[in-house]
Every structure is written in structure tokens, then in C-alpha cells.
Motif scaffolding. Structure first.
Motif, PDB file in Angstrom:
ATOM      1  N   ILE A 175       0.837  -1.205   0.000  1.00  0.00           N
ATOM      2  CA  ILE A 175       0.000   0.000   0.000  1.00  0.00           C
ATOM      3  C   ILE A 175       0.874   1.258   0.000  1.00  0.00           C
ATOM      4  CG2 ILE A 175      -1.692   1.335   1.335  1.00  0.00           C
ATOM      5  CD1 ILE A 175      -2.830  -1.346   2.325  1.00  0.00           C
ATOM      6  N   ASN A 176       1.907   1.242   0.805  1.00  0.00           N
ATOM      7  CA  ASN A 176       2.799   2.392   0.869  1.00  0.00           C
ATOM      8  C   ASN A 176       3.505   2.628  -0.469  1.00  0.00           C
ATOM      9  OD1 ASN A 176       3.893   4.495   2.591  1.00  0.00           O
ATOM     10  ND2 ASN A 176       5.852   3.426   2.437  1.00  0.00           N
ATOM     11  N   GLU A 177       3.811   1.559  -1.175  1.00  0.00           N
ATOM     12  CA  GLU A 177       4.427   1.672  -2.496  1.00  0.00           C
ATOM     13  C   GLU A 177       3.459   2.308  -3.493  1.00  0.00           C
ATOM     14  OE1 GLU A 177       7.243   1.425  -5.517  1.00  0.00           O
ATOM     15  OE2 GLU A 177       7.488   1.199  -3.355  1.00  0.00           O
ATOM     16  N   ILE A 178       2.181   1.920  -3.421  1.00  0.00           N
ATOM     17  CA  ILE A 178       1.167   2.476  -4.319  1.00  0.00           C
ATOM     18  C   ILE A 178       1.061   3.992  -4.149  1.00  0.00           C
ATOM     19  CG2 ILE A 178      -1.323   2.557  -4.789  1.00  0.00           C
ATOM     20  CD1 ILE A 178      -1.411  -0.432  -3.951  1.00  0.00           C
ATOM     21  N   TYR A 179       1.081   4.422  -2.889  1.00  0.00           N
ATOM     22  CA  TYR A 179       0.821   5.834  -2.586  1.00  0.00           C
ATOM     23  C   TYR A 179       2.083   6.577  -2.140  1.00  0.00           C
ATOM     24  CZ  TYR A 179      -4.052   4.343  -2.767  1.00  0.00           C
ATOM     25  OH  TYR A 179      -5.263   3.833  -3.175  1.00  0.00           O
ATOM     26  N   LYS A 180       3.244   6.152  -2.615  1.00  0.00           N
ATOM     27  CA  LYS A 180       4.500   6.748  -2.150  1.00  0.00           C
ATOM     28  C   LYS A 180       4.635   8.217  -2.542  1.00  0.00           C
ATOM     29  CE  LYS A 180       7.221   4.933  -6.055  1.00  0.00           C
ATOM     30  NZ  LYS A 180       8.344   4.023  -6.430  1.00  0.00           N
ATOM     31  N   ASN A 181       3.940   8.617  -3.604  1.00  0.00           N
ATOM     32  CA  ASN A 181       4.023  10.010  -4.039  1.00  0.00           C
ATOM     33  C   ASN A 181       2.766  10.806  -3.684  1.00  0.00           C
ATOM     34  OD1 ASN A 181       6.603   9.633  -5.252  1.00  0.00           O
ATOM     35  ND2 ASN A 181       5.613   8.701  -7.031  1.00  0.00           N
ATOM     36  N   SER A 182       1.938  10.247  -2.805  1.00  0.00           N
ATOM     37  CA  SER A 182       0.685  10.901  -2.426  1.00  0.00           C
ATOM     38  C   SER A 182       0.785  11.482  -1.022  1.00  0.00           C
ATOM     39  CB  SER A 182      -0.469   9.890  -2.465  1.00  0.00           C
ATOM     40  OG  SER A 182      -0.588   9.294  -3.731  1.00  0.00           O
ATOM     41  N   GLU A 183      -0.118  12.410  -0.722  1.00  0.00           N
ATOM     42  CA  GLU A 183      -0.234  12.933   0.629  1.00  0.00           C
ATOM     43  C   GLU A 183      -1.027  11.911   1.442  1.00  0.00           C
ATOM     44  OE1 GLU A 183      -1.551  17.064   2.915  1.00  0.00           O
ATOM     45  OE2 GLU A 183      -1.764  16.888   0.728  1.00  0.00           O
ATOM     46  N   LYS A 184      -0.355  11.182   2.303  1.00  0.00           N
ATOM     47  CA  LYS A 184      -0.929  10.000   2.941  1.00  0.00           C
ATOM     48  C   LYS A 184      -2.202  10.304   3.744  1.00  0.00           C
ATOM     49  CE  LYS A 184       2.638   7.063   2.062  1.00  0.00           C
ATOM     50  NZ  LYS A 184       3.814   7.876   1.939  1.00  0.00           N
ATOM     51  N   LYS A 185      -2.240  11.442   4.396  1.00  0.00           N
ATOM     52  CA  LYS A 185      -3.388  11.729   5.260  1.00  0.00           C
ATOM     53  C   LYS A 185      -4.685  11.901   4.457  1.00  0.00           C
ATOM     54  CE  LYS A 185      -2.552  16.742   5.543  1.00  0.00           C
ATOM     55  NZ  LYS A 185      -2.254  17.851   6.477  1.00  0.00           N
ATOM     56  N   LYS A 186      -4.545  12.065   3.142  1.00  0.00           N
ATOM     57  CA  LYS A 186      -5.724  12.200   2.285  1.00  0.00           C
ATOM     58  C   LYS A 186      -6.154  10.859   1.669  1.00  0.00           C
ATOM     59  CE  LYS A 186      -4.957  17.053   1.048  1.00  0.00           C
ATOM     60  NZ  LYS A 186      -4.752  18.008  -0.074  1.00  0.00           N
ATOM     61  N   ILE A 187      -5.398   9.808   1.969  1.00  0.00           N
ATOM     62  CA  ILE A 187      -5.710   8.473   1.450  1.00  0.00           C
ATOM     63  C   ILE A 187      -6.482   7.703   2.505  1.00  0.00           C
ATOM     64  CG2 ILE A 187      -4.777   6.336   0.495  1.00  0.00           C
ATOM     65  CD1 ILE A 187      -4.278   8.840  -1.238  1.00  0.00           C
ATOM     66  N   ASN A 188      -7.740   7.366   2.197  1.00  0.00           N
ATOM     67  CA  ASN A 188      -8.603   6.652   3.146  1.00  0.00           C
ATOM     68  C   ASN A 188      -8.485   5.148   2.938  1.00  0.00           C
ATOM     69  OD1 ASN A 188      -9.901   9.016   4.335  1.00  0.00           O
ATOM     70  ND2 ASN A 188     -10.833   9.286   2.305  1.00  0.00           N
ATOM     71  N   VAL A 189      -7.994   4.460   3.969  1.00  0.00           N
ATOM     72  CA  VAL A 189      -7.792   3.012   3.904  1.00  0.00           C
ATOM     73  C   VAL A 189      -8.727   2.332   4.896  1.00  0.00           C
ATOM     74  CG1 VAL A 189      -6.145   1.120   4.096  1.00  0.00           C
ATOM     75  CG2 VAL A 189      -5.363   3.383   3.334  1.00  0.00           C
ATOM     76  N   LEU A 190      -9.415   1.300   4.435  1.00  0.00           N
ATOM     77  CA  LEU A 190     -10.246   0.474   5.312  1.00  0.00           C
ATOM     78  C   LEU A 190      -9.513  -0.829   5.565  1.00  0.00           C
ATOM     79  CD1 LEU A 190     -12.989   0.048   6.774  1.00  0.00           C
ATOM     80  CD2 LEU A 190     -13.802  -1.042   4.658  1.00  0.00           C
ATOM     81  N   ASP A 191      -9.216  -1.110   6.836  1.00  0.00           N
ATOM     82  CA  ASP A 191      -8.535  -2.340   7.235  1.00  0.00           C
ATOM     83  C   ASP A 191      -9.594  -3.331   7.715  1.00  0.00           C
ATOM     84  OD1 ASP A 191      -6.812  -4.296   8.084  1.00  0.00           O
ATOM     85  OD2 ASP A 191      -5.997  -3.169   9.781  1.00  0.00           O
ATOM     86  N   VAL A 192      -9.799  -4.392   6.947  1.00  0.00           N
ATOM     87  CA  VAL A 192     -10.870  -5.360   7.211  1.00  0.00           C
ATOM     88  C   VAL A 192     -10.329  -6.550   7.994  1.00  0.00           C
ATOM     89  CG1 VAL A 192     -12.616  -6.841   6.163  1.00  0.00           C
ATOM     90  CG2 VAL A 192     -12.018  -4.666   5.076  1.00  0.00           C
ATOM     91  N   GLY A 193     -11.005  -6.876   9.111  1.00  0.00           N
ATOM     92  CA  GLY A 193     -10.512  -7.940   9.985  1.00  0.00           C
ATOM     93  C   GLY A 193      -9.256  -7.485  10.684  1.00  0.00           C
ATOM     94  N   ALA A 194      -9.351  -6.315  11.350  1.00  0.00           N
ATOM     95  CA  ALA A 194      -8.161  -5.564  11.742  1.00  0.00           C
ATOM     96  C   ALA A 194      -7.442  -6.065  12.989  1.00  0.00           C
ATOM     97  CB  ALA A 194      -8.540  -4.096  11.947  1.00  0.00           C
ATOM     98  N   SER A 195      -8.153  -6.660  13.930  1.00  0.00           N
ATOM     99  CA  SER A 195      -7.509  -7.061  15.189  1.00  0.00           C
ATOM    100  C   SER A 195      -6.477  -8.172  14.943  1.00  0.00           C
ATOM    101  CB  SER A 195      -8.569  -7.556  16.165  1.00  0.00           C
ATOM    102  OG  SER A 195      -8.018  -7.840  17.423  1.00  0.00           O
ATOM    103  N   PRO A 196      -5.387  -8.163  15.698  1.00  0.00           N
ATOM    104  CA  PRO A 196      -5.043  -7.353  16.878  1.00  0.00           C
ATOM    105  C   PRO A 196      -4.515  -5.956  16.571  1.00  0.00           C
ATOM    106  CG  PRO A 196      -3.299  -8.931  16.479  1.00  0.00           C
ATOM    107  CD  PRO A 196      -4.376  -9.244  15.470  1.00  0.00           C
ATOM    108  N   GLY A 197      -4.460  -5.576  15.295  1.00  0.00           N
ATOM    109  CA  GLY A 197      -4.176  -4.190  14.975  1.00  0.00           C
ATOM    110  C   GLY A 197      -2.898  -3.897  14.228  1.00  0.00           C
ATOM    111  N   GLY A 198      -2.051  -4.888  14.018  1.00  0.00           N
ATOM    112  CA  GLY A 198      -0.730  -4.641  13.439  1.00  0.00           C
ATOM    113  C   GLY A 198      -0.747  -3.845  12.145  1.00  0.00           C
ATOM    114  N   LYS A 199      -1.620  -4.230  11.205  1.00  0.00           N
ATOM    115  CA  LYS A 199      -1.641  -3.552   9.902  1.00  0.00           C
ATOM    116  C   LYS A 199      -2.200  -2.137  10.031  1.00  0.00           C
ATOM    117  CE  LYS A 199      -1.982  -7.897   7.332  1.00  0.00           C
ATOM    118  NZ  LYS A 199      -2.032  -8.769   8.526  1.00  0.00           N
ATOM    119  N   SER A 200      -3.219  -1.972  10.881  1.00  0.00           N
ATOM    120  CA  SER A 200      -3.746  -0.621  11.120  1.00  0.00           C
ATOM    121  C   SER A 200      -2.675   0.277  11.726  1.00  0.00           C
ATOM    122  CB  SER A 200      -4.958  -0.682  12.067  1.00  0.00           C
ATOM    123  OG  SER A 200      -6.091  -1.199  11.425  1.00  0.00           O
ATOM    124  N   PHE A 201      -1.916  -0.272  12.674  1.00  0.00           N
ATOM    125  CA  PHE A 201      -0.865   0.518  13.314  1.00  0.00           C
ATOM    126  C   PHE A 201       0.226   0.894  12.314  1.00  0.00           C
ATOM    127  CE2 PHE A 201      -2.056  -2.196  17.207  1.00  0.00           C
ATOM    128  CZ  PHE A 201      -3.174  -1.412  17.437  1.00  0.00           C
TER     129      PHE A 201
END
Length: 434
Positions: free
Chosen positions: A227-253
Motif C-alpha cells: 500500500i505504501n508503495e502504491i501511494y509513495k508520491n501521495s499525501e498519505k493523510k488524504k488516502i482513506n484506507v479500510l482495514d478489514v478484519g483488523a484485530s489485533p491491529g498490526g496492519k492498522s498501526f
């Protein structure tokens, strides 16, 4: 106080009855009462016996003329003892002495003594004849051979019997402030990941309470790197990501650490509580949605949806070796994976991405699942964003996706099995299912 080896045989008995190992460990009062050192020893006994299940089965068949009853506790006393004699660096005498003493309760101490002494006499021959491939159950073995080949089966079987390392993901803002390799007595293996030997208590490690890091397996970090590679040239705070099945949280963090705008969805109250506990320690805040993703609808459309789908977890058998003693039926999982992908198409922006991943090495849950999706949803195309992580696996031939198996990265301690696909939405056309 009950002998630790007896506690281990009791825990093993529960796992073979179909209980999850975490449940067995957490509900056994005798295990809980042990001090940290004895508890770690018991855990290692049980895990070794499970990882070597197939080899131990062969030894039992070869050295016991009259089979014991299926649920006889003595079988599990023997399993724990055989694991020590053949696969752990423990002297013979205390192993046999303890097993014999425990088996007196069942009136089979003579049998246990005779079997174990016979195994000791034939130890070198047994080790030469018992292949690690025997530990992989038939339901998984066939798929590995058909999909990856016999060499992969051998390599994977040799890796999963080893005790796994623990991977620690350091926050970017703190990674260069300390010598983490020295602090944690480990090695940097990739980006901000330090790999260490499994400690008895993770919470006692430096800067745990301060929230400077979290536990996350190397392979589990890779979808977010895509995901970071896809948006490496973007302003990250404007990219809305939905993390599905998120717990225990590693990918969200990870996503939050990189600056993305993140919403996390999780169905289980227990898992949400775990997510919140971890989030509070790390001092991260983001919206957590309690919902079954299959019922989730949103007027807002997302730039990226990360689906960590429920699966067989066949990529985690080194860490969860109880899977080696059960038969897995993945039919319902395959249906759910397909339905999750379909639902994601409805709430994704045009030009957005679905990152689909499973901690599985089974073809039906990875390559075949995505082939089916692409055949039905012509408005999605697979994208190759794997250059920085392809060292951990192999690119699927028919379309760009990354398959990671336990045969890779063994020179640095191995990696969990994972499948990752990156799917871009070209337009709003849906197939007939929509």
C-alpha cells in the motif's frame, strides 16, 4: 505442585480433543500457577510434540505392539517423552523417570519404561528413518506437492519443526533513536523489524509500556508495504484506507505510523477489546467499526481496502502447530473470502485498490480465489507493486501476485506463509452478481 511434564501431557490431550492451544494454555489452572520458567518449558514441550506429530506417530506405531486406547492419557505422556528424547536436548534419565512416575496413575508404568528405553537404544536409527515430511497432514501435503512441488514440501517441512522467532515492529519515529538490536538482543531483518528469540514475557522487554513497538510477524507487515508503495508520491493523510478484519491491529498501526487515514473494521467484541488495548498502549487513535464486513455498507468510498481474510492459516503452522493434528475443511472459508472481495468492489473508488491477503499457502485461498475474481470482475486488474518485497516469495506466473511460503528467507530464520494480491479498479462496471 503437579509435575510440569504431566501438565504438558494434559494440555496435549486437550489439543488432540479439538481444543485450541491458546484456550488449553489459558484455561489450565496448573499451567497458570507455574512460574515463568516452568511455564515456558511446558509450552516448549507441547509445541515440540505438536510440530513433530507425524514423526512421533510413526515411532509410537513402531514401538508399541498393542495400540493403546485413542484417548488414553498415557499416549500423551509418551508423546511428551518422545519429543524430549528425540528432538530436544534433554538427558534421557529425567525424561524416562518422570514419564514412568506419571504413568503409575494409570498402571502402565512398565509399558512406558520399556517403550522409552527401547527408543533410547534405537535413537540414531529412528532419527535417520523419520522424515519431517511426516509431520505435514495429508490435507495440506497434497496441495503443497500439487501446487509447489516435492522440493517445497521437503523445505517447508524442515522449517516448521523449528521454534519460530519473534518479530518486533518499531515505530518509525523511534527506530533511529536507539540501538534496537542491542536493546532487544536481536537482529534487524527488514525495515524497522527486529527479530528476537521468544521471551518468556513480551511485556518485560524495553519500551513495551512506552508503546514504541508492537509484535508483528514479518510476512504480516508486507501487505502494508505494498500500500505504501502504491501511494509513495501521495499525501498519505488524504488516502482513506479500510482495514478489514483488523484485530489485533498490526496492519492498522503500520498504516497509521505511515500517516494514512485509517478506519478499522472487526466483527468480534473480544478482538475489538484486544485491538483497543494495543492501540491505547501505542497511543494510536482511529475509528473502529464493529461490523461483519459482509453486511458493511458505506456512502463513503475508500481509496484502498485491505482485506486480511479468514483462512486456513496454513502459513502459520510453525507458530500454530495444533493445525497439524486436525483436518481442515476450507469450503466455508472460500465462500467468505469470495463474498468479502465482492463487497469490497461496492465501496471502493474508481482508481482505488483492493489488497487481498491470506496467511495461507493453499492455492484455493490465494491464486485460485483471485483468478476467479478477475474472471468475474473485468473492471479490476492485478498490479505488480512487489519489487521491494519479492525476496520473501515468488511472483505468480499468470498474474502479478506474491506467494510467500516457509521455504523462503530461511537463512535469517524463516517467514510465515502468505499470499498477497494488489487489484486496481478501472471503472464502475460490475458483473451480474452486483
Amino acid at each position: 505442585m503437579i509435575n510440569p511434564r504431566e501438565i504438558a501431557s494434559s494440555l496435549l490431550f486437550n489439543v488432540y480433543k479439538g481444543k485450541k492451544l491458546d484456550w488449553a494454555l489459558g484455561s489450565n489452572k496448573n499451567h497458570i500457577k507455574l512460574d515463568a520458567r516452568d511455564r515456558s518449558f511446558v509450552n516448549l514441550l507441547v509445541l515440540t510434540a505438536l510440530r513433530r506429530n507425524g514423526q512421533i506417530n510413526q515411532v509410537i506405531m513402531d514401538f508399541i505392539e498393542k495400540p493403546l486406547k485413542k484417548n488414553s492419557q498415557v499416549i500423551f505422556i509418551l508423546r511428551i517423552a518422545i519429543a524430549q528424547l528425540l528432538f530436544m536436548k534433554i538427558p534421557n534419565y529425567p525424561v524416562v523417570d518422570n514419564a514412568v512416575e506419571i504413568s503409575k496413575k494409570y498402571g502402565l508404568e512398565k509399558l512406558v519404561n520399556g517403550v522409552l528405553r527401547n527408543i533410547i537404544r534405537n535413537k540414531e536409527d529412528i532419527l535417520l528413518k523419520t522424515s519431517t515430511e511426516k509431520n505435514i497432514p495429508n490435507w495440506l501435503k497434497k496441495d503443497i506437492v500439487d501446487y509447489l512441488g516435492n522440493d517445497a514440501l521437503t523445505s517447508i517441512s524442515q522449517q516448521i519443526v523449528k521454534e519460530p522467532f519473534l518479530d518486533i515492529k518499531i515505530k518509525k519515529s523511534f527506530f533511529n533513536k536507539f540501538n534496537w538490536e542491542e536493546l532487544l538482543n536481536g537482529n534487524k531483518v527488514f525495515d524497522e523489524i527486529i527479530r528476537i528469540n521468544n521471551p518468556s514475557e513480551v511485556s518485560n522487554l524495553p519500551y513495551f509500556k512506552e508503546g514504541y513497538w508492537w509484535v508483528q510477524g514479518l510476512a504480516a507487515t508486507l501487505p502494508v508495504i505494498v500500500i505504501n508503495e502504491i501511494y509513495k508520491n501521495s499525501e498519505k493523510k488524504k488516502i482513506n484506507v479500510l482495514d478489514v478484519g483488523a484485530s489485533p491491529g498490526g496492519k492498522s498501526f503500520q498504516l497509521l505510523d505511515l500517516g494514512f487515514s485509517v478506519q478499522s473494521i472487526e466483527i468480534s467484541n473480544i478482538r475489538i477489546r484486544k485491538f483497543i488495548k494495543n492501540s491505547n498502549r501505542l497511543r494510536y487513535k482511529n475509528e473502529i467499526i464493529k461490523k461483519d464486513f459482509l453486511d458493511f455498507k458505506s456512502d463513503k468510498k475508500f481509496d484502498c481496502i485491505l482485506i486480511d481474510a479468514p483462512c486456513s492459516a496454513s502459513g502459520l503452522i510453525q507458530k500454530k502447530p495444533e493445525m497439524l493434528v486436525v483436518t481442515k475443511d476450507i469450503k466455508n472459508l472460500l465462500i467468505k473470502q469470495e463474498e468479502m472481495l465482492i463487497n469490497a468492489t461496492k465501496i471502493l473508488k474508481t482508481g482505488g485498490y483492493i489488497i487481498y491477503c491470506v496467511c495461507s499457502i493453499i492455492s484455493a485461498e490465494g491464486e485460485k480465489q483471485i483468478k476467479k475474481f478477475l474472471n468475474e470482475f473485468k473492471n479490476f486488474i492485478p498490479i505488480d507493486k512487489f519489487d521491494s518485497i519479492k525476496q520473501f516469495g515468488k511472483i505468480i506466473k499468470d498474474f502479478p501476485a506474491l506467494l510467500i511460503t516457509q521455504q523462503f528467507f530461511q537463512e535469517k530464520g524463516g517467514v510465515d506463509g502468505f499470499f498477497i494480491a494488489c487489484l486496481k479498479k478501472k471503472d464502475e462496471k460490475y458483473n451480474k452478481k452486483n
